[in-house]
Design an enzyme around this catalytic site. Structure first.
Site, mmCIF file in Angstrom:
data_model
loop_
_atom_site.group_PDB
_atom_site.id
_atom_site.type_symbol
_atom_site.label_atom_id
_atom_site.label_comp_id
_atom_site.label_asym_id
_atom_site.label_seq_id
_atom_site.Cartn_x
_atom_site.Cartn_y
_atom_site.Cartn_z
ATOM 1 N N LYS A 1 1.144 4.110 -2.962
ATOM 2 C CA LYS A 1 0.747 5.498 -2.716
ATOM 3 C C LYS A 1 1.914 6.456 -2.964
ATOM 4 C CE LYS A 1 -3.507 4.765 -1.919
ATOM 5 N NZ LYS A 1 -4.539 5.306 -2.827
ATOM 6 N N TYR B 1 0.846 -1.206 0.000
ATOM 7 C CA TYR B 1 0.000 0.000 0.000
ATOM 8 C C TYR B 1 0.880 1.254 0.000
ATOM 9 C CZ TYR B 1 -3.684 3.275 1.445
ATOM 10 O OH TYR B 1 -4.575 4.325 1.509
#
Ligand SMILES: NC(=O)c1ccc[n+]([C@@H]2O[C@H](COP(=O)([O-])OP(=O)(O)OC[C@H]3O[C@@H](n4cnc5c(N)ncnc54)[C@H](OP(=O)(O)O)[C@@H]3O)[C@@H](O)[C@H]2O)c1
Length: 254
Positions: free
Chosen positions: A161, A157
Site C-alpha cells: 500500500k 500489505y
C-alpha cells in the site's frame, strides 16, 4: 448534471466492497463502466443492475496479476465506448498476514503482485489510452496502513500500500504535462469482506472502531464518494496526493 457524463471508467475490484459501491456511484453519475474482478457472476449481475436503470457497463472478468487482463480492460473501454477517461485501480487483498519471520516468500510475492504490481500493470495499459484522449484521472486504492499508521503482522500489505503512494507520485509528474492526474485514495477501516480478518472478534471490532476519530468504520459508499471526487472535474487541480478518507484514524489520539 451528472459528474461523470460522457466519461468512461475502469473499476477493478468491482465485485465487492469499495469497488462495487464505486461502480454503482460512477454509473449513477453517468459514466460508462468497464467492471473487473475474478468473480464473473457477480460482475454480470452488476451489469444487469446498472443497465436496468439506464446505465452502460461491460464486465471483463480476470485477475489483476495478469498483464493480458489489464490490456483487455482498456481494449473493452476503447471498443465499447471509444476511449478511457478514468481508472479506479482498487482490487486488493490482505495477503499473507502474521509475524514477519513466518511470512513465506510466495505469500509476500503474492501480496505485492495483487496490490502493487496489479496497479502498475493497470496503469501501464491505461495511460496510453488516456493520453490518446488528452488526459484522464488515475486512482489507486492505498491505505492508511503503511502510510500514517503501522500495525504488526501486515508487513506485505503495508509495503504494497505504501508502494502505491510512490507509484502515484512518480506517475503524477511523468504524465501531468499531458493532462493525466494520478492520485491515491487511503480509506480508513471500511466495512467490507476484506476487513473481516481485521475485526474477527467483537473486541477486535471495537478496537478498530475506536482507532478512528469518528469512532466507527466507513461504509463502502462513503469511500466511493471520495473516489468520485478524485475521478471527477471537482478535483481538476489535484494530482499526486494521498487522500485520506480515514475517519480521523491518522490524527486520533483518544
Ligand atoms: N476495507 C478496508 O478497511 C480497507 C481499508 C483501506 C484500504 N482498503 C483497500 O480497498 C480496496 C478494496 O477492498 P475492499 O475493502 O472493498 O475489499 P473486498 O470487498 O474484499 O473487495 C476486494 C476486491 O478486489 C478483487 N480482487 C482481489 N484479488 C483480485 C485479483 N487477484 N484479481 C482481480 N480482482 C481481485 C475482489 O474481486 P474477486 O474476488 O471477485 O476477484 C474484490 O472485488 C483494496 O485495495 C483494499 O486494500 C480497504
Amino acid at each position: 448534471m451528472p459528474q461523470l457524463a460522457n466519461k468512461t471508467a475502469i473499476v477493478t475490484g468491482a465485485s465487492s466492497g469499495i469497488g462495487l459501491s464505486t461502480a454503482k456511484l460512477f454509473a449513477r453519475e453517468g459514466a460508462n463502466l468497464i467492471l473487473s474482478a475474478r468473480r464473473s457472476g457477480i460482475l454480470d449481475a452488476l451489469v444487469a443492475e446498472i443497465e436496468a436503470v439506464g446505465g452502460r457497463a461491460v464486465a471483463v472478468a480476470g485477475d489483476v496479476r495478469e498483464e493480458a487482463h489489464a490490456a483487455a480492460l482498456v481494449r473493452a473501454a476503447v471498443e465499447n465506448f471509444g476511449g478511457l477517461d478514468i481508472a479506479f485501480n482498487n482490487a486488493g487483498s490482505n495477503g499473507e498476514m502474521g509475524p514477519t519471520p513466518e511470512i513465506s516468500l510466495a505469500g509476500w510475492n503474492e501480496t505485492l503482485a495483487v496490490n502493487l504490481t496489479g496497479a502498475f500493470l493497470g496503469a501501464k495499459h491505461q495511460i496510453p489510452a488516456m493520453l490518446a484522449r488528452g488526459g484522464g484521472s488515475l486512482i489507486f486504492t492505498s491505505s492508511f496502513v503503511g502510510h500514517t499508521a503501522g500495525f504488526p503482522g501486515v508487513a506485505a500489505y503495508a509495503a504494497s500500500k505504501a508502494g502505491l503512494i510512490g507509484l502515484t507520485r512518480a506517475l503524477a509528474v511523468e504524465f501531468g504535462p499531458q493532462g493525466v492526474r494520478v492520485n491515491a485514495l487511503l480509506p480508513g477501516g471500511t466495512d467490507t469482506p476484506l476487513a473481516e480478518a481485521w475485526v474477527a472478534t467483537p473486541e477486535a471490532l471495537s478496537f478498530v472502531e475506536g482507532l478512528h476519530g469518528l469512532k466507527r468504520r466507513a461504509r463502502p459508499e462513503e469511500i466511493a464518494r471520495s473516489a468520485l471526487y478524485l475521478a471527477s472535474d471537482a478535483s481538476s487541480f489535484t494530482t499526486g496526493i494521498a487522500l485520506l478518507a480515514d475517519g480521523g484514524i491518522s490524527i486520533n489520539r483518544t
